[in-house]
Design an enzyme around this catalytic site. Sequence first.
Site, PDB file in Angstrom:
ATOM      1  N   HIS A 152      27.922 -17.512  -3.172  1.00 31.36           N
ATOM      2  CA  HIS A 152      27.849 -16.438  -4.172  1.00 31.36           C
ATOM      3  C   HIS A 152      27.945 -15.107  -3.441  1.00 31.36           C
ATOM      4  O   HIS A 152      27.057 -14.754  -2.668  1.00 31.36           O
ATOM      5  CB  HIS A 152      26.519 -16.503  -4.938  1.00 31.36           C
ATOM      6  CG  HIS A 152      26.358 -17.776  -5.696  1.00 31.36           C
ATOM      7  ND1 HIS A 152      26.769 -17.923  -7.000  1.00 31.36           N
ATOM      8  CD2 HIS A 152      25.859 -18.986  -5.324  1.00 31.36           C
ATOM      9  CE1 HIS A 152      26.530 -19.157  -7.399  1.00 31.36           C
ATOM     10  NE2 HIS A 152      25.978 -19.831  -6.405  1.00 31.36           N
ATOM     11  N   LEU A 153      29.033 -14.396  -3.692  1.00 30.32           N
ATOM     12  CA  LEU A 153      29.217 -13.096  -3.021  1.00 30.32           C
ATOM     13  C   LEU A 153      28.834 -11.930  -3.915  1.00 30.32           C
ATOM     14  O   LEU A 153      28.762 -10.798  -3.442  1.00 30.32           O
ATOM     15  CB  LEU A 153      30.678 -12.919  -2.608  1.00 30.32           C
ATOM     16  CG  LEU A 153      31.121 -13.451  -1.260  1.00 30.32           C
ATOM     17  CD1 LEU A 153      32.556 -13.029  -0.998  1.00 30.32           C
ATOM     18  CD2 LEU A 153      30.215 -12.980  -0.120  1.00 30.32           C
ATOM     19  N   ARG A 154      28.667 -12.191  -5.223  1.00 31.93           N
ATOM     20  CA  ARG A 154      28.393 -11.114  -6.199  1.00 31.93           C
ATOM     21  C   ARG A 154      29.559 -10.125  -6.218  1.00 31.93           C
ATOM     22  O   ARG A 154      30.675 -10.472  -5.886  1.00 31.93           O
ATOM     23  CB  ARG A 154      27.052 -10.404  -5.897  1.00 31.93           C
ATOM     24  CG  ARG A 154      25.866 -11.334  -5.638  1.00 31.93           C
ATOM     25  CD  ARG A 154      25.645 -12.354  -6.721  1.00 31.93           C
ATOM     26  NE  ARG A 154      24.347 -13.040  -6.550  1.00 31.93           N
ATOM     27  CZ  ARG A 154      24.074 -14.216  -7.077  1.00 31.93           C
ATOM     28  NH1 ARG A 154      24.978 -14.856  -7.800  1.00 31.93           N
ATOM     29  NH2 ARG A 154      22.889 -14.764  -6.905  1.00 31.93           N
TER      30      ARG A 154
ATOM     31  N   ASP B   6      25.466 -22.258  -0.733  1.00 31.70           N
ATOM     32  CA  ASP B   6      24.884 -21.741  -1.988  1.00 31.70           C
ATOM     33  C   ASP B   6      24.060 -20.484  -1.705  1.00 31.70           C
ATOM     34  O   ASP B   6      23.075 -20.216  -2.391  1.00 31.70           O
ATOM     35  CB  ASP B   6      24.027 -22.801  -2.701  1.00 31.70           C
ATOM     36  CG  ASP B   6      23.710 -22.408  -4.142  1.00 31.70           C
ATOM     37  OD1 ASP B   6      24.422 -21.557  -4.706  1.00 31.70           O
ATOM     38  OD2 ASP B   6      22.733 -22.952  -4.689  1.00 31.70           O
TER      39      ASP B   6
ATOM     40  N   LYS C 208      34.778 -24.353 -11.798  1.00 28.07           N
ATOM     41  CA  LYS C 208      33.341 -24.654 -11.724  1.00 28.07           C
ATOM     42  C   LYS C 208      32.792 -25.025 -13.098  1.00 28.07           C
ATOM     43  O   LYS C 208      32.978 -24.294 -14.067  1.00 28.07           O
ATOM     44  CB  LYS C 208      32.605 -23.419 -11.178  1.00 28.07           C
ATOM     45  CG  LYS C 208      31.095 -23.574 -11.042  1.00 28.07           C
ATOM     46  CD  LYS C 208      30.709 -24.401  -9.831  1.00 28.07           C
ATOM     47  CE  LYS C 208      29.225 -24.750  -9.838  1.00 28.07           C
ATOM     48  NZ  LYS C 208      28.399 -23.836  -9.113  1.00 28.07           N
TER      49      LYS C 208
ATOM     50  N   HIS D 245      19.774 -12.187  -4.403  1.00 27.24           N
ATOM     51  CA  HIS D 245      19.198 -11.406  -5.507  1.00 27.24           C
ATOM     52  C   HIS D 245      18.351 -10.335  -4.848  1.00 27.24           C
ATOM     53  O   HIS D 245      17.698 -10.598  -3.830  1.00 27.24           O
ATOM     54  CB  HIS D 245      18.284 -12.270  -6.383  1.00 27.24           C
ATOM     55  CG  HIS D 245      19.012 -13.312  -7.185  1.00 27.24           C
ATOM     56  ND1 HIS D 245      19.590 -13.063  -8.400  1.00 27.24           N
ATOM     57  CD2 HIS D 245      19.248 -14.623  -6.933  1.00 27.24           C
ATOM     58  CE1 HIS D 245      20.147 -14.169  -8.870  1.00 27.24           C
ATOM     59  NE2 HIS D 245      19.960 -15.128  -7.991  1.00 27.24           N
TER      60      HIS D 245
ATOM     61  N   HIS E 271      25.752 -28.637  -4.163  1.00 27.10           N
ATOM     62  CA  HIS E 271      24.358 -28.586  -3.712  1.00 27.10           C
ATOM     63  C   HIS E 271      23.538 -29.799  -4.166  1.00 27.10           C
ATOM     64  O   HIS E 271      22.557 -29.673  -4.884  1.00 27.10           O
ATOM     65  CB  HIS E 271      23.656 -27.278  -4.114  1.00 27.10           C
ATOM     66  CG  HIS E 271      23.986 -26.761  -5.490  1.00 27.10           C
ATOM     67  ND1 HIS E 271      23.849 -27.507  -6.621  1.00 27.10           N
ATOM     68  CD2 HIS E 271      24.451 -25.556  -5.886  1.00 27.10           C
ATOM     69  CE1 HIS E 271      24.209 -26.774  -7.664  1.00 27.10           C
ATOM     70  NE2 HIS E 271      24.586 -25.588  -7.244  1.00 27.10           N
TER      71      HIS E 271
ATOM     72  N   HIS F 189      27.883 -28.110 -11.166  1.00 22.65           N
ATOM     73  CA  HIS F 189      26.434 -27.878 -11.071  1.00 22.65           C
ATOM     74  C   HIS F 189      25.800 -29.043 -11.818  1.00 22.65           C
ATOM     75  O   HIS F 189      25.805 -29.085 -13.045  1.00 22.65           O
ATOM     76  CB  HIS F 189      26.044 -26.528 -11.687  1.00 22.65           C
ATOM     77  CG  HIS F 189      24.582 -26.238 -11.519  1.00 22.65           C
ATOM     78  ND1 HIS F 189      24.096 -25.283 -10.662  1.00 22.65           N
ATOM     79  CD2 HIS F 189      23.486 -26.837 -12.069  1.00 22.65           C
ATOM     80  CE1 HIS F 189      22.764 -25.296 -10.691  1.00 22.65           C
ATOM     81  NE2 HIS F 189      22.381 -26.220 -11.546  1.00 22.65           N
TER      82      HIS F 189
ATOM     83  N   ASN G 297      30.245 -16.985 -11.039  1.00 21.01           N
ATOM     84  CA  ASN G 297      29.232 -16.645 -12.066  1.00 21.01           C
ATOM     85  C   ASN G 297      28.830 -15.173 -11.999  1.00 21.01           C
ATOM     86  O   ASN G 297      27.650 -14.841 -11.899  1.00 21.01           O
ATOM     87  CB  ASN G 297      28.004 -17.570 -11.952  1.00 21.01           C
ATOM     88  CG  ASN G 297      27.283 -17.471 -10.626  1.00 21.01           C
ATOM     89  OD1 ASN G 297      27.875 -17.106  -9.609  1.00 21.01           O
ATOM     90  ND2 ASN G 297      25.995 -17.782 -10.622  1.00 21.01           N
TER      91      ASN G 297
ATOM     92  N   HIS H 225      30.612 -23.283  -0.749  1.00 20.02           N
ATOM     93  CA  HIS H 225      29.875 -22.849  -1.968  1.00 20.02           C
ATOM     94  C   HIS H 225      29.123 -21.560  -1.643  1.00 20.02           C
ATOM     95  O   HIS H 225      28.082 -21.587  -0.994  1.00 20.02           O
ATOM     96  CB  HIS H 225      28.886 -23.930  -2.418  1.00 20.02           C
ATOM     97  CG  HIS H 225      28.188 -23.615  -3.702  1.00 20.02           C
ATOM     98  ND1 HIS H 225      28.151 -24.507  -4.764  1.00 20.02           N
ATOM     99  CD2 HIS H 225      27.487 -22.528  -4.125  1.00 20.02           C
ATOM    100  CE1 HIS H 225      27.472 -23.967  -5.764  1.00 20.02           C
ATOM    101  NE2 HIS H 225      27.042 -22.769  -5.396  1.00 20.02           N
TER     102      HIS H 225
ATOM    103  N   ALA I  54      16.450 -17.344  -9.708  1.00 17.86           N
ATOM    104  CA  ALA I  54      16.712 -18.498  -8.844  1.00 17.86           C
ATOM    105  C   ALA I  54      17.839 -18.145  -7.887  1.00 17.86           C
ATOM    106  O   ALA I  54      18.872 -17.629  -8.309  1.00 17.86           O
ATOM    107  CB  ALA I  54      17.105 -19.696  -9.691  1.00 17.86           C
TER     108      ALA I  54
ATOM    109  N   LEU J  66      18.019 -23.080  -7.735  1.00 20.27           N
ATOM    110  CA  LEU J  66      18.399 -24.193  -8.602  1.00 20.27           C
ATOM    111  C   LEU J  66      19.634 -24.868  -8.020  1.00 20.27           C
ATOM    112  O   LEU J  66      20.565 -24.154  -7.623  1.00 20.27           O
ATOM    113  CB  LEU J  66      18.685 -23.695 -10.024  1.00 20.27           C
ATOM    114  CG  LEU J  66      17.425 -23.251 -10.789  1.00 20.27           C
ATOM    115  CD1 LEU J  66      17.801 -22.569 -12.081  1.00 20.27           C
ATOM    116  CD2 LEU J  66      16.495 -24.434 -11.054  1.00 20.27           C
TER     117      LEU J  66
HETATM  118  C1  NCD Z   1      22.718 -19.322  -8.072  1.00 21.52           C
HETATM  119  C2  NCD Z   1      22.886 -17.816  -8.351  1.00 21.52           C
HETATM  120  O1  NCD Z   1      21.939 -17.065  -8.145  1.00 21.52           O
HETATM  121  O2  NCD Z   1      23.992 -17.406  -8.757  1.00 21.52           O
HETATM  122  N1  NCD Z   1      21.320 -19.604  -8.003  1.00 21.52           N
HETATM  123  C3  NCD Z   1      20.763 -20.659  -7.366  1.00 21.52           C
HETATM  124  O3  NCD Z   1      19.552 -20.816  -7.473  1.00 21.52           O
HETATM  125  N2  NCD Z   1      21.460 -21.486  -6.642  1.00 21.52           N
HETATM  126  C4  NCD Z   1      23.426 -20.128  -9.105  1.00 21.52           C
HETATM  127  C5  NCD Z   1      23.590 -21.578  -8.746  1.00 21.52           C
HETATM  128  O4  NCD Z   1      24.341 -21.936  -7.836  1.00 21.52           O
HETATM  129  O5  NCD Z   1      22.953 -22.434  -9.382  1.00 21.52           O
HETATM  130 ZN    ZN Z   2      25.524 -21.778  -6.368  1.00 20.85          ZN
END
Ligand code: NCD
Ligand code: ZN
Length: 356
Positions: free
Chosen positions: A17-19, A249, A101, A253, A176, A138, A43, A15, A265, A221
């Site tokens: 997030h690479l953006r 996860d 997802k 940011h 998560h 989620h 996302n 899990h 978050a 989150l």
């Molecule tokens: C994640 C994000 O920033 O894309 N944020 C987080 O708090 N985990 C989204 C997610 O996995 O809920």
């Molecule tokens: Zn996530």
Amino acid sequence: MTTATLTITRPDDWHLHLRDGELMASVLPHSARCFARAVIMPNLKPPVTTAAAARAYYDRILDALHPDLDFTPLMTLYLTDATTPAEIERARADGVVVAAKLYPAGATTNSDDGLTDLARARPVFEAMAACGMPLLVHGEVTDPAVDIFDREAVFLERHLRPLIDAVPGLKVVLEHVTTKQGVDFVLQGPSTLAATITAHHLLYNRGAMFKGGLNPHYYCLPVLKREEHRLALVAAATGGSPKFFLGTDSAPHARSAKECDCGCAGIFSAPVAIEMYATVFDEAGALHRLEGFAGHHGPMFYGLPFNRSTLTLVRETRPVPDVVAGGAAGELVPLGAGAPVLWSLEAPDHTLRYRG
Ligand code: NCD
Ligand code: ZN
């Protein structure tokens, strides 16, 4: 004294997030330095909702990857109310998408296009079950009447149990997991139900958000929970059940988007993730189970081969950097910034050269 070094099957991150764009290029080496594969969350803005978009994102990730780093992105589709069973089949046929997802609309960062009604998505879930594609969930309700600390536990009974009962063949990952109720739900559920666990939910309880003031870098989150829940997660992760596996996860940011009036978050853990998991397993006296959690249980669930290479960790305290470069996004603050972490990667030949 515990083992001074530990060599394990090279782990995967189930899990991540690479953006995109410059930010992706900045954070990617932090994951690729130790994880062989990662499940890439969809996302983005706009979200990755089609097989073609997932393939294009996959190509952008590989283009940004330094040629010396060996890393395979495992792509995901973002389910919306408009997703069709045909799109699932296209994604499966294309080959780079491993899962889809489920974001309940409004539950977290960039989830506004998520599902508003799980019952309506039933044909999509059935198509996934038919082709063996896992549904990554989620697991939080968005009902504002439900306290934020209870949103996972309520989701399990209100939405996840009916979904699992309605589509019994569907593989489901409760992403998560953060609560004792979540752990018990997964343990008591069918073998098609599993969960990922983050390093931050294993290491910190909700007190970390408020220690000495308001700490935005500990806000994510699902939100950090009480100590009793953290202990249940540690027991699950270190207990050896193949239903639990590593998913960081890591969700970068920009510092400016975290330290502001309404901070985003997401916790950026990639620069220290495997080191922190090792610390948790060490403190629990379960280092011998890190390999299963980090390198075996995920591939077993997804039906993928284990990685053939290995990773060596050393019990050597190193400081976590205060900040990491994030390209045009500016500075990123990693999990545990400024504090020491008990485990490190063995002085690597090629891997650490690309650290921020
Ligand atoms: C994640 C994000 O920033 O894309 N944020 C987080 O708090 N985990 C989204 C997610 O996995 O809920
Ligand atoms: Zn996530």
